[in-house]
Design a protein around this motif. Sequence first.
Motif, PDB file in Angstrom:
ATOM      1  N   TYR A 149     -15.567   4.142 -12.862  1.00  0.00           N
ATOM      2  CA  TYR A 149     -14.111   4.118 -12.992  1.00  0.00           C
ATOM      3  C   TYR A 149     -13.559   2.993 -12.118  1.00  0.00           C
ATOM      4  CZ  TYR A 149     -14.832   8.816 -14.824  1.00  0.00           C
ATOM      5  OH  TYR A 149     -15.261   9.879 -15.559  1.00  0.00           O
ATOM      6  N   TRP A 150     -12.343   2.528 -12.434  1.00  0.00           N
ATOM      7  CA  TRP A 150     -11.711   1.500 -11.607  1.00  0.00           C
ATOM      8  C   TRP A 150     -10.200   1.709 -11.591  1.00  0.00           C
ATOM      9  CZ3 TRP A 150      -8.272  -2.215 -13.462  1.00  0.00           C
ATOM     10  CH2 TRP A 150      -8.137  -2.268 -14.855  1.00  0.00           C
ATOM     11  N   HIS A 151      -9.581   1.213 -10.529  1.00  0.00           N
ATOM     12  CA  HIS A 151      -8.135   1.372 -10.361  1.00  0.00           C
ATOM     13  C   HIS A 151      -7.593   0.317  -9.420  1.00  0.00           C
ATOM     14  CE1 HIS A 151      -5.070   4.194 -11.632  1.00  0.00           C
ATOM     15  NE2 HIS A 151      -6.003   5.070 -11.933  1.00  0.00           N
ATOM     16  N   THR A 152      -6.324  -0.080  -9.652  1.00  0.00           N
ATOM     17  CA  THR A 152      -5.602  -0.916  -8.694  1.00  0.00           C
ATOM     18  C   THR A 152      -4.371  -0.181  -8.166  1.00  0.00           C
ATOM     19  OG1 THR A 152      -4.355  -2.015 -10.465  1.00  0.00           O
ATOM     20  CG2 THR A 152      -6.384  -3.101  -9.713  1.00  0.00           C
ATOM     21  N   TRP A 153      -4.171   1.088  -8.583  1.00  0.00           N
ATOM     22  CA  TRP A 153      -3.075   1.910  -8.071  1.00  0.00           C
ATOM     23  C   TRP A 153      -3.608   2.789  -6.950  1.00  0.00           C
ATOM     24  CZ3 TRP A 153       1.927   1.319  -9.001  1.00  0.00           C
ATOM     25  CH2 TRP A 153       2.321   0.618 -10.145  1.00  0.00           C
ATOM     26  N   TRP A 154      -2.821   2.923  -5.907  1.00  0.00           N
ATOM     27  CA  TRP A 154      -3.171   3.719  -4.733  1.00  0.00           C
ATOM     28  C   TRP A 154      -2.015   4.651  -4.394  1.00  0.00           C
ATOM     29  CZ3 TRP A 154      -7.679   2.727  -1.728  1.00  0.00           C
ATOM     30  CH2 TRP A 154      -8.463   1.672  -2.216  1.00  0.00           C
ATOM     31  N   VAL A 155      -2.325   5.837  -3.871  1.00  0.00           N
ATOM     32  CA  VAL A 155      -1.282   6.735  -3.373  1.00  0.00           C
ATOM     33  C   VAL A 155      -1.179   6.561  -1.864  1.00  0.00           C
ATOM     34  CG1 VAL A 155      -1.437   8.426  -5.228  1.00  0.00           C
ATOM     35  CG2 VAL A 155      -2.905   8.684  -3.237  1.00  0.00           C
ATOM     36  N   LYS A 156       0.036   6.717  -1.354  1.00  0.00           N
ATOM     37  CA  LYS A 156       0.295   6.590   0.086  1.00  0.00           C
ATOM     38  C   LYS A 156       0.628   7.966   0.640  1.00  0.00           C
ATOM     39  CE  LYS A 156       3.315   4.301   3.403  1.00  0.00           C
ATOM     40  NZ  LYS A 156       4.464   3.389   3.572  1.00  0.00           N
ATOM     41  N   THR A 157      -0.088   8.372   1.680  1.00  0.00           N
ATOM     42  CA  THR A 157       0.176   9.660   2.321  1.00  0.00           C
ATOM     43  C   THR A 157       1.249   9.496   3.392  1.00  0.00           C
ATOM     44  OG1 THR A 157      -1.482   9.387   4.054  1.00  0.00           O
ATOM     45  CG2 THR A 157      -2.234  10.352   1.968  1.00  0.00           C
ATOM     46  N   PRO A 158       1.932  10.573   3.746  1.00  0.00           N
ATOM     47  CA  PRO A 158       2.901  10.478   4.836  1.00  0.00           C
ATOM     48  C   PRO A 158       2.184  10.428   6.189  1.00  0.00           C
ATOM     49  CG  PRO A 158       2.853  12.705   3.965  1.00  0.00           C
ATOM     50  CD  PRO A 158       1.953  11.883   3.094  1.00  0.00           C
ATOM     51  N   ALA A 195      -1.785   6.730   5.155  1.00  0.00           N
ATOM     52  CA  ALA A 195      -3.071   6.249   4.664  1.00  0.00           C
ATOM     53  C   ALA A 195      -2.982   6.092   3.145  1.00  0.00           C
ATOM     54  CB  ALA A 195      -4.174   7.229   5.036  1.00  0.00           C
ATOM     55  N   TYR A 196      -3.974   5.438   2.576  1.00  0.00           N
ATOM     56  CA  TYR A 196      -3.989   5.167   1.144  1.00  0.00           C
ATOM     57  C   TYR A 196      -5.285   5.666   0.525  1.00  0.00           C
ATOM     58  CZ  TYR A 196      -0.148   2.080   2.302  1.00  0.00           C
ATOM     59  OH  TYR A 196       1.046   1.585   2.750  1.00  0.00           O
ATOM     60  N   MET A 197      -5.159   6.238  -0.686  1.00  0.00           N
ATOM     61  CA  MET A 197      -6.323   6.688  -1.436  1.00  0.00           C
ATOM     62  C   MET A 197      -6.225   6.119  -2.846  1.00  0.00           C
ATOM     63  SD  MET A 197      -7.575  10.525  -2.509  1.00  0.00           S
ATOM     64  CE  MET A 197      -6.462  10.608  -3.904  1.00  0.00           C
ATOM     65  N   SER A 198      -7.340   5.641  -3.365  1.00  0.00           N
ATOM     66  CA  SER A 198      -7.363   5.123  -4.727  1.00  0.00           C
ATOM     67  C   SER A 198      -7.029   6.234  -5.719  1.00  0.00           C
ATOM     68  CB  SER A 198      -8.741   4.556  -5.059  1.00  0.00           C
ATOM     69  OG  SER A 198      -8.810   4.239  -6.434  1.00  0.00           O
ATOM     70  N   GLU A 199      -6.251   5.894  -6.749  1.00  0.00           N
ATOM     71  CA  GLU A 199      -5.918   6.867  -7.787  1.00  0.00           C
ATOM     72  C   GLU A 199      -7.109   7.203  -8.678  1.00  0.00           C
ATOM     73  OE1 GLU A 199      -2.227   6.557  -9.891  1.00  0.00           O
ATOM     74  OE2 GLU A 199      -1.124   6.043  -8.069  1.00  0.00           O
ATOM     75  N   ILE A 200      -8.254   6.586  -8.433  1.00  0.00           N
ATOM     76  CA  ILE A 200      -9.479   6.997  -9.126  1.00  0.00           C
ATOM     77  C   ILE A 200      -9.690   8.492  -8.925  1.00  0.00           C
ATOM     78  CG2 ILE A 200     -12.016   6.913  -9.024  1.00  0.00           C
ATOM     79  CD1 ILE A 200     -11.789   3.942  -8.408  1.00  0.00           C
TER      80      ILE A 200
END
Length: 135
Positions: free
Chosen positions: A96-105, A113-118
């Motif tokens: 799988y691949w992704h360029t979107w990331w979620v940002k935690t509070p 912090a950031y986690m890949s949307e994978i």
Amino acid sequence: MLTRLRAGGKGVAAVVLAAAALLTPGVTTSAQAADSAPCTPDPDYPGTYRCPIWGSNVNLRSAPDQQAPVIATSPDGGWLRVLCQVKGGRADYGGYWHTWWVKTPAVGMAPSAYMSEIFLVGGGDDERDSGLPNC
């Protein structure tokens, strides 16, 4: 055939063909998969969202990039609380691949912090989560 029509009739024929394709069962207008499990507003923490994740101990990074330092790992329980999503570097995992990331509070002394949307449940490769705003 379109090649046998007059030049003025090509546009009409194209519209008819496009309409027929849209009315054919199983044909959709989007090439991307539908997000089957979008993030939802967190009722306990206004302004944040609960995102279902698969996997455990997923790396949370200091920036939205697979090469950024790991600063934490995801909690157990299948959910991650996030603020928003942002485009970042490409991440690859298990085909799988992704360029979107979620940002935690940020929490206490721990920074965002950031986690890949994978690792979000639902959606397809490089498809943004339909339940999250952009950062």
